[in-house]
Design a protein around this motif. Structure first.
Motif, mmCIF file in Angstrom:
data_model
loop_
_atom_site.group_PDB
_atom_site.id
_atom_site.type_symbol
_atom_site.label_atom_id
_atom_site.label_comp_id
_atom_site.label_asym_id
_atom_site.label_seq_id
_atom_site.Cartn_x
_atom_site.Cartn_y
_atom_site.Cartn_z
ATOM 1 N N GLU A 2 0.818 -1.211 0.000
ATOM 2 C CA GLU A 2 0.000 0.000 0.000
ATOM 3 C C GLU A 2 0.854 1.264 0.000
ATOM 4 O O GLU A 2 0.305 2.372 0.078
ATOM 5 C CB GLU A 2 -0.929 0.004 1.229
ATOM 6 N N ARG A 3 2.167 1.108 -0.100
ATOM 7 C CA ARG A 3 3.058 2.270 -0.024
ATOM 8 C C ARG A 3 4.190 2.108 -1.031
ATOM 9 O O ARG A 3 5.268 1.636 -0.698
ATOM 10 C CB ARG A 3 3.620 2.411 1.395
ATOM 11 N N PRO A 4 3.950 2.493 -2.295
ATOM 12 C CA PRO A 4 5.016 2.411 -3.294
ATOM 13 C C PRO A 4 6.101 3.443 -3.048
ATOM 14 O O PRO A 4 5.893 4.423 -2.320
ATOM 15 C CB PRO A 4 4.283 2.681 -4.607
ATOM 16 N N LEU A 5 7.257 3.205 -3.650
ATOM 17 C CA LEU A 5 8.341 4.192 -3.613
ATOM 18 C C LEU A 5 8.261 5.042 -4.878
ATOM 19 O O LEU A 5 8.262 4.509 -5.988
ATOM 20 C CB LEU A 5 9.697 3.490 -3.551
ATOM 21 N N GLN A 6 8.210 6.343 -4.708
ATOM 22 C CA GLN A 6 8.176 7.255 -5.844
ATOM 23 C C GLN A 6 9.582 7.742 -6.147
ATOM 24 O O GLN A 6 10.223 8.366 -5.324
ATOM 25 C CB GLN A 6 7.251 8.430 -5.552
ATOM 26 N N LEU A 7 10.040 7.425 -7.385
ATOM 27 C CA LEU A 7 11.391 7.803 -7.790
ATOM 28 C C LEU A 7 11.395 9.083 -8.610
ATOM 29 O O LEU A 7 12.419 9.766 -8.705
ATOM 30 C CB LEU A 7 12.032 6.677 -8.609
ATOM 31 N N GLY A 8 10.287 9.389 -9.243
ATOM 32 C CA GLY A 8 10.176 10.566 -10.091
ATOM 33 C C GLY A 8 8.765 10.651 -10.633
ATOM 34 O O GLY A 8 7.922 9.799 -10.322
ATOM 35 N N PRO A 9 8.470 11.657 -11.474
ATOM 36 C CA PRO A 9 7.121 11.802 -12.014
ATOM 37 C C PRO A 9 6.708 10.565 -12.817
ATOM 38 O O PRO A 9 7.315 10.235 -13.829
ATOM 39 C CB PRO A 9 7.233 13.035 -12.921
ATOM 40 N N GLY A 10 5.685 9.868 -12.350
ATOM 41 C CA GLY A 10 5.204 8.691 -13.051
ATOM 42 C C GLY A 10 6.099 7.474 -12.945
ATOM 43 O O GLY A 10 5.890 6.495 -13.660
ATOM 44 N N LEU A 11 7.086 7.496 -12.061
ATOM 45 C CA LEU A 11 8.029 6.383 -11.909
ATOM 46 C C LEU A 11 7.984 5.886 -10.470
ATOM 47 O O LEU A 11 8.308 6.626 -9.540
ATOM 48 C CB LEU A 11 9.447 6.829 -12.264
ATOM 49 N N GLU A 12 7.559 4.624 -10.295
ATOM 50 C CA GLU A 12 7.409 4.057 -8.964
ATOM 51 C C GLU A 12 7.977 2.645 -8.898
ATOM 52 O O GLU A 12 8.078 1.959 -9.915
ATOM 53 C CB GLU A 12 5.926 3.996 -8.563
ATOM 54 N N VAL A 13 8.310 2.248 -7.692
ATOM 55 C CA VAL A 13 8.625 0.854 -7.393
ATOM 56 C C VAL A 13 7.505 0.320 -6.518
ATOM 57 O O VAL A 13 7.167 0.924 -5.496
ATOM 58 C CB VAL A 13 9.979 0.715 -6.678
ATOM 59 N N TRP A 14 6.924 -0.797 -6.941
ATOM 60 C CA TRP A 14 5.846 -1.433 -6.194
ATOM 61 C C TRP A 14 6.345 -2.690 -5.497
ATOM 62 O O TRP A 14 7.178 -3.424 -6.054
ATOM 63 C CB TRP A 14 4.707 -1.852 -7.120
ATOM 64 N N ALA A 15 5.818 -2.964 -4.330
ATOM 65 C CA ALA A 15 5.972 -4.268 -3.706
ATOM 66 C C ALA A 15 4.988 -5.220 -4.368
ATOM 67 O O ALA A 15 3.782 -4.993 -4.336
ATOM 68 C CB ALA A 15 5.704 -4.169 -2.205
ATOM 69 N N THR A 16 5.509 -6.279 -4.994
ATOM 70 C CA THR A 16 4.654 -7.243 -5.697
ATOM 71 C C THR A 16 5.043 -8.656 -5.251
ATOM 72 O O THR A 16 5.671 -9.410 -5.991
ATOM 73 C CB THR A 16 4.786 -7.099 -7.226
ATOM 74 N N PRO A 17 4.697 -9.030 -4.035
ATOM 75 C CA PRO A 17 5.162 -10.295 -3.461
ATOM 76 C C PRO A 17 4.567 -11.505 -4.163
ATOM 77 O O PRO A 17 3.551 -11.424 -4.858
ATOM 78 C CB PRO A 17 4.672 -10.203 -2.015
ATOM 79 N N GLY A 18 5.234 -12.646 -3.946
ATOM 80 C CA GLY A 18 4.697 -13.904 -4.415
ATOM 81 C C GLY A 18 5.735 -14.848 -4.956
ATOM 82 O O GLY A 18 6.044 -15.869 -4.338
ATOM 83 N N HIS A 19 6.305 -14.532 -6.115
ATOM 84 C CA HIS A 19 7.186 -15.479 -6.788
ATOM 85 C C HIS A 19 8.363 -15.883 -5.910
ATOM 86 O O HIS A 19 8.617 -17.072 -5.687
ATOM 87 C CB HIS A 19 7.690 -14.887 -8.100
ATOM 88 N N GLY A 20 9.121 -14.905 -5.428
ATOM 89 C CA GLY A 20 10.292 -15.193 -4.613
ATOM 90 C C GLY A 20 10.054 -15.012 -3.135
ATOM 91 O O GLY A 20 11.004 -14.984 -2.359
ATOM 92 N N GLY A 21 8.814 -14.877 -2.725
ATOM 93 C CA GLY A 21 8.491 -14.633 -1.326
ATOM 94 C C GLY A 21 7.805 -13.294 -1.155
ATOM 95 O O GLY A 21 7.080 -12.822 -2.031
ATOM 96 N N GLN A 22 8.079 -12.653 -0.034
ATOM 97 C CA GLN A 22 7.360 -11.427 0.320
ATOM 98 C C GLN A 22 8.046 -10.145 -0.142
ATOM 99 O O GLN A 22 7.483 -9.059 0.017
ATOM 100 C CB GLN A 22 7.168 -11.365 1.837
ATOM 101 N N ARG A 23 9.235 -10.238 -0.765
ATOM 102 C CA ARG A 23 10.010 -9.016 -0.988
ATOM 103 C C ARG A 23 10.260 -8.706 -2.470
ATOM 104 O O ARG A 23 11.103 -7.876 -2.806
ATOM 105 C CB ARG A 23 11.344 -9.112 -0.234
#
Length: 250
Positions: A156-177
């Motif tokens: 529920e809290r993405p990292l904003q790197l710039g305008p329209g550029l984010e890193v999302w937490a998308t857990p599952g394949h390799g675990g929770q991270r």
């Protein structure tokens, strides 16, 4: 009312450029996973994607960046001013990666941020080529030299790197991270570089067997499909997400 979602291949061979403002996306190397021999052996490597700020290469962007100070938010924004590499492939792909970067006019020392979507060897096998870059590998963020900074990334809290550029937490394949990189504002809409959230287009019958947390990954897959116009999967060609017109329920 309900809307159906389907996917279709994005035509073109790597390097595949999707222009954007303020960021363009270049799929440098297309991942693959192919059965080989007996005992369920697989030969595989992960996709490698470059995110290029439109301003990179200008006189101002080539000036030396100020020393990182403050917290993770400031450090991430500073790191995102230059070329960003999402995954690096396996160490066996070293020369292919260097050649693909050179084809875009990018040297290893130009890369200011490397994002590793998860910690498998076919996705972060060439981190050693980028000692001068900040590294965000899964949820671990560190500056050159190994200074680690907490950042609070969550679903529920993405990292904003710039305008329209984010890193999302998308857990599952390799675990929770696991993480994905989301780039809005391209000529094709929003591009999500998803790591192994999606192995490839049409992986519905196989991804669960490779997942450490299928429930979380199902949630991550839905979130990506709800947002993306283009997905760069971990082991296949980029694909479009096509949303059909909503159909009335009887």
């Amino acid at each position: 009312m309900s809307a159906a979602v389907r996917t279709e291949p994005l035509r073109g061979e790597p390097p595949l450029l999707v222009r954007g403002d303020p960021y363009s996306v270049v799929v440098l190397l297309q991942g693959y996973a192919e059965p080989e021999g007996v005992d369920d052996a697989v030969r595989a490597d992960g996709s490698v994607t470059l995110v290029l700020p439109q301003a990179w290469g200008s006189a101002t962007s080539l000036q030396e960046s100020p020393p990182h100070s403050g917290g993770a938010k400031t450090a991430l924004e500073e790191a995102a001013r230059g070329p960003i590499l999402v995954d690096t492939g396996g160490p066996w792909a070293r020369e292919a990666l260097l050649g693909a970067l050179a084809g875009q006019g990018v040297a290893p020392g130009d890369v200011t941020l490397v994002v590793g979507t998860h910690g498998h060897s076919d996705h972060i096998g060439n981190l050693g080529l980028f000692p001068g870059a900040a590294l965000l590998v899964s949820h671990d963020f560190c500056l050159p030299g190994g200074r680690y900074l907490p950042h609070g990334l969550g679903e529920e809290r993405p990292l904003q790197l710039g305008p329209g550029l984010e890193v999302w937490a998308t857990p599952g394949h390799g675990g929770q991270r696991d993480v994905s990189v989301v780039v809005a504002g391209t000529a094709l809409g929003t591009v999500v570089v998803a790591g192994d959230v999606f192995e490839r287009s049409g992986d519905e019958d196989s991804w669960q067997a490779l997942s450490e947390d299928p429930v979380a990954q199902e949630r991550s897959r839905k979130r990506v499909l709800d947002t993306a116009d283009v997905v760069v999967p971990g082991h296949g060609a980029p694909f479009r997400v096509v949303r059909e017109a909503p159909q009335p329920r009887n």
